[in-house]
Design an enzyme around this catalytic site. Sequence first.
Site, PDB file in Angstrom:
ATOM      1  N   HIS A   1      16.418 -36.823  -4.181  1.00 36.02           N
ATOM      2  CA  HIS A   1      17.854 -36.526  -4.322  1.00 36.02           C
ATOM      3  C   HIS A   1      18.067 -35.978  -5.719  1.00 36.02           C
ATOM      4  O   HIS A   1      17.679 -36.604  -6.688  1.00 36.02           O
ATOM      5  CB  HIS A   1      18.663 -37.808  -4.111  1.00 36.02           C
ATOM      6  CG  HIS A   1      20.127 -37.567  -3.954  1.00 36.02           C
ATOM      7  ND1 HIS A   1      20.897 -37.091  -4.984  1.00 36.02           N
ATOM      8  CD2 HIS A   1      20.956 -37.723  -2.897  1.00 36.02           C
ATOM      9  CE1 HIS A   1      22.146 -36.974  -4.560  1.00 36.02           C
ATOM     10  NE2 HIS A   1      22.206 -37.346  -3.303  1.00 36.02           N
TER      11      HIS A   1
ATOM     12  N   ARG B   1      28.577 -32.890  -6.345  1.00 40.91           N
ATOM     13  CA  ARG B   1      28.383 -31.438  -6.385  1.00 40.91           C
ATOM     14  C   ARG B   1      29.326 -30.750  -5.400  1.00 40.91           C
ATOM     15  O   ARG B   1      29.848 -29.676  -5.668  1.00 40.91           O
ATOM     16  CB  ARG B   1      26.932 -31.095  -6.025  1.00 40.91           C
ATOM     17  CG  ARG B   1      25.958 -31.470  -7.118  1.00 40.91           C
ATOM     18  CD  ARG B   1      24.551 -30.996  -6.772  1.00 40.91           C
ATOM     19  NE  ARG B   1      23.950 -31.762  -5.695  1.00 40.91           N
ATOM     20  CZ  ARG B   1      23.234 -31.239  -4.710  1.00 40.91           C
ATOM     21  NH1 ARG B   1      23.043 -29.956  -4.649  1.00 40.91           N
ATOM     22  NH2 ARG B   1      22.700 -32.014  -3.800  1.00 40.91           N
TER      23      ARG B   1
END
Lengths: 555, 253
Positions: free
Chosen positions: A212, A231
């Site tokens: 990740h 994000r």
Amino acid sequence: MAAIAAARQGARVLVVDKGQLGKSGCSPNAHGGIAAWYKRTQDSYEIHMHDTLLSGGFLNDQELVRILCQSASRLVPQLEQFGCLFNRDPDGSYSVRNFGGHQYPRSVFCGDETGHEMMIGLRREILRLGIRHLDEVMATRLVVENGAAAGAVCWDVANGSFQYVKAPAIVLATGDAAGIWPSASERQRGDGIALALEAGAELMDMEFIQYHPTHAWWPFGVRGSVSESFRAEGGHLLNSLGERFMSQYDPAQKELATRDKVSICIYREILAGRGAPHGGIYASVAHLPARLIEERLPVILQKYLNYGIDIRKGPIEIRPQPHYLNGGIKINGNAQTSVPGLYAAGAAAGGVHGANRLGSNSLTDILVFGEIAGRVAADEALRRTKPVPEHREFADQEQRRVAGLMSAEKKSAVSLPALRRKHIEMMDRHMGVLRNESGIKTMLKEIEDTRESCLSQIAVRDTSTKYNFELRDALEMFFRLTIEEISTRGALMRQESRGCHFREDFPGRDDENWLSNIVFYKSDGELRHELRKVSFPSVQMKQFPEYAQSNSPWH
Amino acid sequence: MSSYLQPITKPEATYTIHVKRFNPESNAQAHWETYRIPFVRTMTVIQALEYLWDQNTYLAFRANCREMTCGSCAMLINGAPGLACMTLLQDGSRIEPLANYSVLKDLIVDTSGIERKYKELEFWPKLEGATKISGVPRSVLHDYSHIYSRCIECYVCLEACPQSDAETTQFDGPMFMLQIARLSKHPLDAKNRPRQAIERGALSCVNCYECASVCPVGLSPASEIGKLRRRAFTQDFRNFWRKLVGKEPAQTP
């Protein structure tokens, strides 16, 4: 979800949970969303399929992907009947958020606690249906009789007893094995995957571990992943020069490129000396309105405030960390493994995500295949007319094995925590984001050495029967070595780079030789493997000429 | 047992901590043990416990996510209930199990009573009629994503509340009330939850806000209790008025 679906069919269900129901595993930590809702008119399950296949490097089992994308939207409203409630737009329809690699926003969410919200609902429904569950009980062996699953031996962590659970149908929903790497939430230790292999099931795509991109890295006390919603809501990744470096690597998608790609780009920036002071890289949402951060990212905001850092005002330091093992137990569209009566669902199963999982496809996977596995397993169990025999002797055998581990003569043997730590660190170094032949071989050698020299000497020094976590670590060590070996051997074999598997010595994608899954299985006690060509029943690679013509590992 | 802890390569100090230990198989009663921990700034209590685990202390504690989502690692830290994964370690910290429950081993307590109560209180939507949600008020969506879905059921507030006792039914306690409030706002739930809150002792809350001050995720169960009480009173008043006058009151009092 599997237990609920099975109970609804009228089967007698027992849930065996290694931790506490609803609190164990890593589903509660899934913050982002459930990719399930095709809100935009131009979006559809076919486009979701395309996105999933492109991200997975076309190694996915297309049949599983089709089921995943077709069934998802049916299950979300069901969760609301269990007590969940997801964010909605003013017109009453579900709010959706975008995730890296998805062409359109399609992930249903509740704040940034979606997985937790989902687990609240599932746990309540299990209680409502009165499904029996054993908490803090670990399965140590699956029993196969006449070629079909017959039961499992379970070790009660709370009191140390072994019991045999007879079952004509078993669903493994045990999560993946990212905890073999230095994962923050490392309860996913691959027990179910290793048990399935021993029982005769096939494992596939085990070389693809997803890192990740944005895991909390500094300050020291902060742990866990910083949700991809960070994000998705517009967060930037910045190097030490303050540059949005993702615009150089992927000018179109920037930070919202797929996880495999973003992780490697971050690593490259760090290796180029443009990292943050503690070995990570910067991530920032400080340019976004404070209100939006408070509304959409409340958990991350509060988590960092606890350490005196305000994400509304400045960047945080993150680093890619192991997150999800894309491979797992090979299943068909009915969630059946190659062993009759044995089913697998969710992260324990492989084939859905191929070489790289899209963010928020995991919760969808849990729901869709959990429901299928539970339903089909219940049908099979109910159809069975012959009674399932009791096999107390297997529990006794396991008890004797454990007594051997705890035997007094071995008091001075290997230190388990030290051995485990060494393996975790080596897996990160040699089997992490960047791999090469010599590193992979070093890891394989370590695994063989451990098998030969340490395994027989593993001794549990804690002699208590109640909550003997050292014994749990010891039992897990055997599972760990199985997963490590398969993953490492797969990585050595795959001489190309695709999705999460990046070989420095073979940096390009090689569709000619490697559009195949590496499948491992045991036969006569020997670990064997096979290369199986991927089939293309519905979506062809040539539909995406840009991808088909490039040799980039990523979409 | 423990999660992978980053190597503590450059400790900034050595801290001493005290942990209350109890092994039912070898100890007649609990006792304190003292340990030394290499300390790094912002180190949390759970990291200290993980460090101890790595040192072969066989310390038993529950922990899963280490990021304040699962609510497994509630314990008493310097006498106050809190999550070990987000409480910063202090020199001389005293760590012991929650006091409301019987201790099974070291820092692990028996919380099975809580689940029984969940079943008793029917913590799921009572479906009557509609099973599909159409419109949801904005305030309810806000409450769900900011309050109800964030309660991690860690039992810290139950420990801090002076009026509740996990084993008695006089007042179930803040967490249960917050869960009742959660259901009361769920569009599909048909059960009279404000009434349920009163029956389960919501009137015993003395508004001390201890629950809010200890909640690891910053929620205020006391405020939810206040809202439930007001809604129950409103309902009662309406019923009373309807009986007395034979029609609905003109306005919500």
